[in-house]
Enzyme design. Structure first.
Site, mmCIF file in Angstrom:
data_model
loop_
_atom_site.group_PDB
_atom_site.id
_atom_site.type_symbol
_atom_site.label_atom_id
_atom_site.label_comp_id
_atom_site.label_asym_id
_atom_site.label_seq_id
_atom_site.Cartn_x
_atom_site.Cartn_y
_atom_site.Cartn_z
ATOM 1 N N ASP A 117 6.821 -13.000 5.862
ATOM 2 C CA ASP A 117 7.694 -11.841 6.041
ATOM 3 C C ASP A 117 8.569 -12.031 7.281
ATOM 4 O OD1 ASP A 117 5.222 -11.312 4.648
ATOM 5 O OD2 ASP A 117 5.824 -9.224 4.518
ATOM 6 N N GLU A 139 8.682 -2.447 -0.312
ATOM 7 C CA GLU A 139 8.055 -3.748 -0.557
ATOM 8 C C GLU A 139 8.460 -4.293 -1.932
ATOM 9 O OE1 GLU A 139 3.781 -3.488 -0.731
ATOM 10 O OE2 GLU A 139 3.548 -5.640 -0.378
ATOM 11 N N ARG A 144 -0.551 0.770 5.562
ATOM 12 C CA ARG A 144 -1.798 0.565 4.814
ATOM 13 C C ARG A 144 -2.740 -0.345 5.596
ATOM 14 N NH1 ARG A 144 1.253 -2.895 0.410
ATOM 15 N NH2 ARG A 144 1.141 -4.957 1.366
ATOM 16 N N GLU A 163 -3.166 -3.257 6.249
ATOM 17 C CA GLU A 163 -2.691 -4.609 6.560
ATOM 18 C C GLU A 163 -2.071 -4.565 7.957
ATOM 19 O OE1 GLU A 163 -1.765 -7.611 3.891
ATOM 20 O OE2 GLU A 163 -1.370 -6.244 2.242
HETATM 21 C C1 BGC Z 1 1.672 -8.552 2.434
HETATM 22 C C2 BGC Z 1 2.921 -9.362 2.284
HETATM 23 C C3 BGC Z 1 2.514 -10.781 2.517
HETATM 24 C C4 BGC Z 1 1.633 -11.119 1.348
HETATM 25 C C5 BGC Z 1 1.279 -12.516 1.147
HETATM 26 C C6 BGC Z 1 0.782 -8.939 1.310
HETATM 27 O O1 BGC Z 1 -0.352 -8.221 1.179
HETATM 28 O O2 BGC Z 1 1.906 -7.202 2.546
HETATM 29 O O3 BGC Z 1 4.070 -8.885 2.757
HETATM 30 O O4 BGC Z 1 3.493 -11.675 2.792
HETATM 31 O O5 BGC Z 1 0.518 -10.296 1.292
HETATM 32 O O6 BGC Z 1 1.768 -12.863 -0.015
#
Ligand code: BGC
Length: 711
Positions: free
Chosen positions: A344, A598, A335, A337
């Site tokens: 993570d 996720e 996506r 990001e």
């Molecule tokens: C990501 C996560 C990240 C988080 C922050 C999300 O949009 O995909 O994995 O750690 O934002 O809380």
């Protein structure tokens, strides 16, 4: 580096159209060696006489925006009497749509290239070709390229070459290649091609992955190919892309005449399915194959068991790592990001470092973390930072700055990285001291909390664990890592030892109750709870009352099974690991997952999606459970005083719920493996160790030298 060469770009800024640069050259004498040194702002693809130079995909990789890695390629065998070097550039990570920061801070910086060819003749004289105003450029056949949105290629387009623009980009530091390069790793052939209920033609590769695809077809000039990608189908079996959010993730191709083979060059997709939106003929399995990309990390860890479901989970964890170790550790590959989210990476690093050798991979990322760290010590949400504001330091996410260097030290005994990061670790601790609203706690600040915990209030992503408890416990934990690192490096850490005591004292005074699974887990795992027995019993009861099911998010999940098995509840830990109903690891496996989701509830048991805006099916964080299987179930542990597996502890904790379980890690001393077999209620253990080891079975300790043992 590259001191005699000039940065060159297309004369006008191209946001998504890819310029190509070229230079013709010849030479007069016999050649001993020829080398290309090259880097770029944006991603490059270099060819010599029509052949790709090197196998680094998306070179020069992704770093802190003010530095760029230079690659060196031996091109001796590619040279002919007359030569043409061509380099195509895309905005890539540097200033594509993914990088809000450079788009805002550096609106006038163009994707640009700098390089040098050194030719050493047999008589040892040399000739150099530098990037400079004598190069030409054109808009290339790649008419669109963006990491999020995909690629368009027009094979009929005729390039018109014009002089390049020389740019004054001295502010960008050129450094040697530091990380692992991204390479094509494996080919996956289509499993099936079918029509969905909506009548769309979809190719299923049977595996969610990160990479691109190669098409091969006969066509007429102007025929069109158009693909969309997806990770999952919806409950009716239709193609589903809403979880890609704004990422268009498309591929468009205009054909030339005749037979043609093409694969995209400067972008990647996270996908399992391809929807064939346009194709000149009925597509068959012979027309397409998928190519998996990831950083060139070497596989070192293997888990195996008597349970097919568990084995599929292990495979999904490996695929989660492959899919998200693409030059930086990313949250997800599909996506809008695909970012180096610190939390993570931190959550998963222990598992990651057993599964694969990630020492070099994290060397680069941690260097970028150090460079991105703000003057005050603040660690941005993502490394490299791409948001226009870095965000404040947040518990668990910013703790990547202490946890990651320490884990790399434990797994690989790499003192150099620890020494380089030490100031960053200390600066981070100082930053917490400055921003907290109450001294010796981390109190009253904004945090992500127990992200995606299932006890989140409706409409929120944050589990209901108290963020001040999480932050204070991680504050203490990070200080404890600074103490350990400082001792390894021969520093005076008395200041941090006092701080640690103070945080524990004040924290324990303030937080006396732990009311969620995650609060209990971290209070136990990080030795914060005073009465561990009472907290462990409470945690166990909460889990049992919840039907032997978890509720933890990013913060609690990595330590959940550890907290149970360290406190007398190993069987309950196995119940969670082997739970097949929602929410659990094996629930997603039973739903057909081929990577780690996720969300625990990415797809519910009615086949509906949890949400459209935060629902990746390739997010490695919850795959961190593998470190419990390596380290507790099979019992392979590093020894802090002799890291890197120079000495090992092997203390398996078997269960009768499985027939057998095995783990194997290739260390620099050799392979360590630990397996147990449930033979009619009695356990047989098979252990091989490359180092002096303490084996602990049923509480009985044995000291052994390297070798293989059966108990
Ligand atoms: C990501 C996560 C990240 C988080 C922050 C999300 O949009 O995909 O994995 O750690 O934002 O809380």
């Amino acid at each position: 580096m590259l001191n005699n060469s000039k940065w060159i770009s297309y004369p006008t800024k191209q946001d998504y159209t890819c310029p190509v640069f070229k230079k013709n050259f010849t030479f007069s004498k016999e050649i001993k060696k020829a080398t290309l040194k090259i880097t770029s702002l944006g991603c490059y693809y270099a060819e010599l006489n029509g052949d790709r130079i090197g196998d680094f995909i998306l070179a020069p990789g992704w770093t802190y925006y003010k530095r760029t890695q230079m690659q060196e390629y031996d091109i001796t065998s590619m040279l002919k009497s007359e030569n043409e070097i061509r380099v195509t550039l895309a905005s890539g990570w540097f200033n594509g749509r993914i990088n809000i920061r450079t788009r805002k801070e550096l609106p006038d910086v163009y994707p640009a290239l700098i390089c040098e060819i050194e030719i050493i003749y047999k008589d040892n004289s040399r000739k150099y070709i530098y990037s400079d105003e004598n190069w030409e450029c054109a808009l290339s056949k790649i008419t669109f390229s963006d990491i999020y949105d995909g690629e368009s290629y027009d094979a009929t387009y005729e390039e018109k070459f014009i002089p390049v623009k020389v740019q004054d980009y001295g502010e960008f530091k050129i450094v040697k290649q530091q990380g692992e390069i991204v390479k094509e790793q494996e080919i996956i052939f289509p499993k099936s091609i079918f029509k969905t209920p909506k009548g769309e033609t979809v190719i299923d590769f049977g595996q969610n992955m990160t990479g691109y695809f190669e098409i091969s077809l006969d066509a007429k000039k102007g025929d069109k190919v158009s693909f969309s990608v997806a990770e999952v189908l919806d409950k009716d079996g239709n193609f589903y892309t809403e979880n890609y959010r704004s990422a268009k993730a498309k591929f468009d191709y205009i054909c030339a005449n005749g037979h043609q083979v093409y694969k995209p060059k400067l972008c990647f997709w996270g996908f399992r399915y391809i929807r064939v939106d346009k194709f000149p003929c009925e597509i068959t399995k012979d027309n397409i194959k998928a190519i998996v990309l990831h950083s060139d990390i070497k596989r070192t860890g293997y888990l195996n068991s008597s349970s097919p479901l568990l084995n599929k989970l292990f495979s999904n964890i490996i695929w989660g790592q492959k899919g998200n170790f693409l030059d930086v550790p990313t949250d997800c590959p599909q996506r809008d990001e695909r970012l180096g989210w610190t939390g993570d990476a931190q959550v998963f690093i222990k598992t990651a470092s057993y599964n694969y050798n990630v020492e070099k991979f994290f060397d680069k990322w941690l260097e970028d973390l150090r460079l991105e760290q703000q003057r005050e010590g603040r660690i941005p949400f993502c490394i490299p930072q791409v948001h226009d504001r870095p965000g404040s330091s947040t518990a668990v996410w910013s703790d990547a700055s202490t946890i990651c260097p320490w884990q790399i030290y434990l797994t690989y005994a790499n003192k150099k990285i620890l020494a380089r990061q030490f100031k960053s670790m200390c600066d981070y601790i100082a930053e917490i001291g400055r921003i907290t609203k109450e001294k010796y706690l981390w109190y009253g600040c904004w945090h992500f909390g127990d992200w995606l915990g299932l006890d989140a209030p409706a409409g929120s992503y944050k589990g209901s664990s108290n963020p001040d408890i999480i932050a204070t416990i991680f504050y203490a934990y990070s200080v404890s890592l600074v103490i350990k690192a400082g001792k390894v490096l021969g520093k005076n850490v008395s200041k941090y030892e006092k701080l640690y005591e103070k945080i524990l004292e004040k924290g324990r005074e303030r937080f006396t109750e732990f009311n969620t699974q995650t609060e209990c887990v971290i209070a136990l795992y990080f030795d914060f709870a005073k009465d561990k027995k009472a907290v462990a019993d409470k945690l166990a009861n909460m889990i049992i009352e919840n039907g032997k099911k978890l509720k933890t998010g990013f913060v609690g999940t990595p330590y959940l099974l550890h907290a149970l098995s360290e406190n007398g509840y190993t069987e309950l830990a196995y119940d969670l690991l082997l739970q097949e109903e929602f929410p659990s690891w094996l629930y997603s496996v039973k739903q057909g997952a081929t990577t780690i989701w996720e969300h625990w509830d990415g797809v519910n048991d009615k086949g509906e999606f949890w949400s459209r805006d935060m629902n990746s099916f390739n997010h490695y964080a919850f795959g961190s459970v593998a470190d419990w299987v390596y380290g507790v179930a099979c019992g392979i542990k590093t020894v802090e005083e002799k890291p890197g597996f120079e000495e090992i502890i092997i203390a398996p904790k078997p269960t009768k719920k499985l027939k057998w379980l095995s783990a194997k890690i290739e260390t620099k001393y050799g392979t360590v493996s630990s397996a147990w077999f449930n033979e009619g209620g009695k356990f047989r253990y098979e252990i091989t160790t490359p180092s002096p080891t303490t084996i602990i079975i049923d509480g009985k300790e044995m000291r052994v030298e390297k070798g293989s043992y059966v108990f």
